[in-house]
Design a protein around this motif. Sequence first.
Motif, PDB file in Angstrom:
ATOM      1  N   ARG A 194       0.836  -1.205   0.000  1.00 54.29           N
ATOM      2  CA  ARG A 194       0.000   0.000   0.000  1.00 54.29           C
ATOM      3  C   ARG A 194       0.870   1.254   0.000  1.00 54.29           C
ATOM      4  N   GLY A 241       0.740   5.257   1.348  1.00 55.65           N
ATOM      5  CA  GLY A 241      -0.002   6.104   2.277  1.00 55.65           C
ATOM      6  C   GLY A 241      -0.413   5.347   3.520  1.00 55.65           C
ATOM      7  N   THR A 242      -1.216   5.999   4.285  1.00 52.17           N
ATOM      8  CA  THR A 242      -1.620   5.419   5.562  1.00 52.17           C
ATOM      9  C   THR A 242      -3.032   4.852   5.463  1.00 52.17           C
ATOM     10  N   GLY A 243      -3.323   4.009   6.391  1.00 55.08           N
ATOM     11  CA  GLY A 243      -4.647   3.409   6.428  1.00 55.08           C
ATOM     12  C   GLY A 243      -5.334   3.750   7.748  1.00 55.08           C
ATOM     13  N   PRO A 244      -6.367   3.029   8.063  1.00 50.44           N
ATOM     14  CA  PRO A 244      -7.038   3.269   9.347  1.00 50.44           C
ATOM     15  C   PRO A 244      -6.069   3.074  10.500  1.00 50.44           C
ATOM     16  N   ARG A 245      -6.186   3.930  11.467  1.00 54.29           N
ATOM     17  CA  ARG A 245      -5.315   3.851  12.626  1.00 54.29           C
ATOM     18  C   ARG A 245      -6.153   3.540  13.862  1.00 54.29           C
ATOM     19  N   GLY A 246      -5.508   2.957  14.833  1.00 56.89           N
ATOM     20  CA  GLY A 246      -6.209   2.654  16.076  1.00 56.89           C
ATOM     21  C   GLY A 246      -5.375   1.748  16.946  1.00 56.89           C
ATOM     22  N   SER A 247      -5.949   1.390  18.056  1.00 49.36           N
ATOM     23  CA  SER A 247      -5.259   0.501  18.983  1.00 49.36           C
ATOM     24  C   SER A 247      -5.518  -0.944  18.577  1.00 49.36           C
ATOM     25  N   LEU A 248      -4.467  -1.768  18.693  1.00 48.80           N
ATOM     26  CA  LEU A 248      -4.635  -3.190  18.385  1.00 48.80           C
ATOM     27  C   LEU A 248      -5.264  -3.942  19.545  1.00 48.80           C
ATOM     28  N   ASP A 249      -5.264  -3.343  20.712  1.00 45.34           N
ATOM     29  CA  ASP A 249      -5.982  -3.959  21.826  1.00 45.34           C
ATOM     30  C   ASP A 249      -7.474  -3.694  21.648  1.00 45.34           C
ATOM     31  N   PRO A 256     -12.949   2.966  22.050  1.00 44.84           N
ATOM     32  CA  PRO A 256     -12.523   4.362  21.877  1.00 44.84           C
ATOM     33  C   PRO A 256     -13.143   5.234  22.963  1.00 44.84           C
TER      34      PRO A 256
END
Lengths: 209, 596
Positions: free
Chosen positions: B438, B440-448, B452
């Motif tokens: 890919r 660029g960047t994709g969705p970001r977030g916590s893997l735990d 939110p």
Amino acid sequence: MTADASALMNAGTVALEQGRVGEAVAFLTAAQRLDPRAADIARNLGLAEARVQVGRGDESAPARLGPPPPALSVAEAWWLAALLLAVAAIARAVRTLRPTATPRLGTRVIAIVPAAVGSLLVVWLTIVAFGERAHPEAVVVAPLLEARRGADEPQGPPVLLRAGERVRLGRAAGADVEVRLGGTSIGWATREGLWRVSDAARYTSRFAR
Amino acid sequence: MTGNRAVRIVALAALAALLSAPSASSAADRLSIQIALDRNRVAVGEQAQATVFLRSDGLDLPQFAFPTVPGLTVVRVADSQNFSWVNGRLSRSTTTLFTVTPSAPGRYTIPPIRIASGMERAESAPLTLEVGGAGSTAPPPAVPPGGGTGEPSPVWGDQSSPDLFVRLDVDRRRVYWNQPLIARFTFYTRVRLEQEALWEIAEAPGFWREILGEPRRQRVRVGGHEYLSTQIVVAYFPTRTGRLAIGPGKVEARVLRRVDTPDPWSLLGMPEVRTETIPLATDRVAIDVRPLPGGAPADFRGAVGRLSLDVRVDRKEARVGEPVTVTTVIRGDGNLAAAGDPDVRSTIPLRSYEVGGGTTTDRSGDRLRGERRHEVAFVPEVPGAFSIEPVRLTWFDPFEERYRTQVSDQIRIDVAPSAGGGDAGSGIAALGPPAALRNGTGPRGSLDPVPPAGAVALALGSGALFAGMALWARARESASRDPRHRRRVALERLLRSARAARAGTDRGGAGAARVALLVPEALGIRYEADVEGRSLEDAIALARARGAPPELGDEARRLVSALERLAFAGISGAAGSDDPLADAERFIERLAREVA
């Protein structure tokens, strides 16, 4: 720690091309947690898991890879639950503040159904979160990992785990960690041979291109 | 004694035999443990062999631990387990060999080993090991009492042709430590016995033994007479050096004898039969047990006998991750339990696992033969090749009186890449290439899987709002069911009507007439009287009946009168009220306050 789905996807793809199926499964599983409906992540994860299956002599390796399932990420599921609860609360407030002589069925359904679904979703997500905290999901990254019985446990032959196999982790003792499969402890293995999926973002720099 | 008279009654044949030897534990004990050293004195750096023999009859074999003695290093070398069915009872025994290596000169005492199984307890005798300085020699072995000849022990008859006798024969009188010797305990009879043979075997100190096969019966001629012989063959393995003894073997025979009838008319002339118990015993046979000669190779682990080694692998080509199992088999005559398993190594470090093994013993013949099998699995982790190093087995051959070593060939194993590795199989290739990287960047977030913060806030706020509204509605519904509340609400409604009448444009006419009707209604609501359709006086009477004071009725009359004057004659100020609408409003308000 915030992770980026694209960085995890790229690291998993590089690991897959290098034949490091254990690392590939770990990265791509982590990427799918953030972007579950991405077709490219689902495809590469399917390829990595097919290699794991073939590696352990499993004849049921898939003949083709299908589209990703219409799943939600955990964050999306939490937001969905919160929105359902908000809809239910608003409907309830309307019913309370503007009472009618004969209560309407529509407002009652709008208040109760989202509240029930949202509450069940919150309970399920909470169970998942506590389960992950107690027994985090991990992937075997060593080519072969030996899970031995503890000194105070009934002795048995060690369980050999191959790269890419998913397990759950339990207690830690020194350099070893308890390995669980299907809710049952199968032995203790060295931590170095296992990656927690939630830690996968730490290793993306090793597989950058 | 009339032992050599022929007994002619119907056969009641039997044999009761007892083979026994002096032992640290009684033959009646159901649990016993013995420990023996092959020598009592060693030099620093030398090893002594300790043999622990554990036996139980009809009980579980308990675990034991070799006592810890400061200054002695004890290594468990080998175990063997034996099951036998003797006299209808399962007998189990284990023989465990240890090497004992002292680190300094001195006198060491090995304390007793205590075991328990169920209610039975046993303990071994303490042992003493003298350790001299380097180069000191072992003392001459201890000489036990006895020293038999193996000659028969006759009963009845003359020495050349007894009716019953037992004898003990051994195949050799001089053996090496751990070299098996075969002992034959034979009972001869040419008279009828009462019972079938029952054998009970006891141990001989300094030996552990294996019974070979079932008792063997045959007819033989000895000294010109035919006998029925019953023979038990036992293999004895000396576990210590010196002058030891086997026997005496003991037999207790119940012989049927005919006696002269005192009254010729009794029992219709049938002969009278009497049972006589005859104890028999062999001599004790002395055995000289020699220590193994010095100069044993470093890999010698105590195997004595005539042995051979066979090494094989289950595959010579494997893939990465596939285990390759190497099987070593030691075959031959001798104490295989003490042989130990040879070391099996790979030329490169690999994960290896002991996956199987065991000792199979053939006790059916006159020799204790068998094979000891050991399986080790090696798991290659990288493609290429590795080899199983030559496997060595060293043993002492007592017939050639020298140590012998057999070495297997080196075995090469070729390792192909794993099907799950970098070389994908054809099935994997059919799935196509992986998706591209890919940009660029994709969705970001916590893997735990933690929620939110915004979702948590929204969910909590929604929950609080929902709960608050539900509680409020519930409280309101609950209050509406209260009679006092309902009366107060009704009075407040009347009060609002009265105020509206007073504020309206027709306050001089229709408004006063409407308020005049509200006064008795308010009185009825206040005192829970049904005044609908009744006159003012009836309403006052009902209110008074429910506790209204008389002056309240008077006030109601004055108010209604003033309101009617205002409504129908336009007169105000009469009857002491300038503003009857305001007075009526206050009247209703007071009643509402009383209810509240």
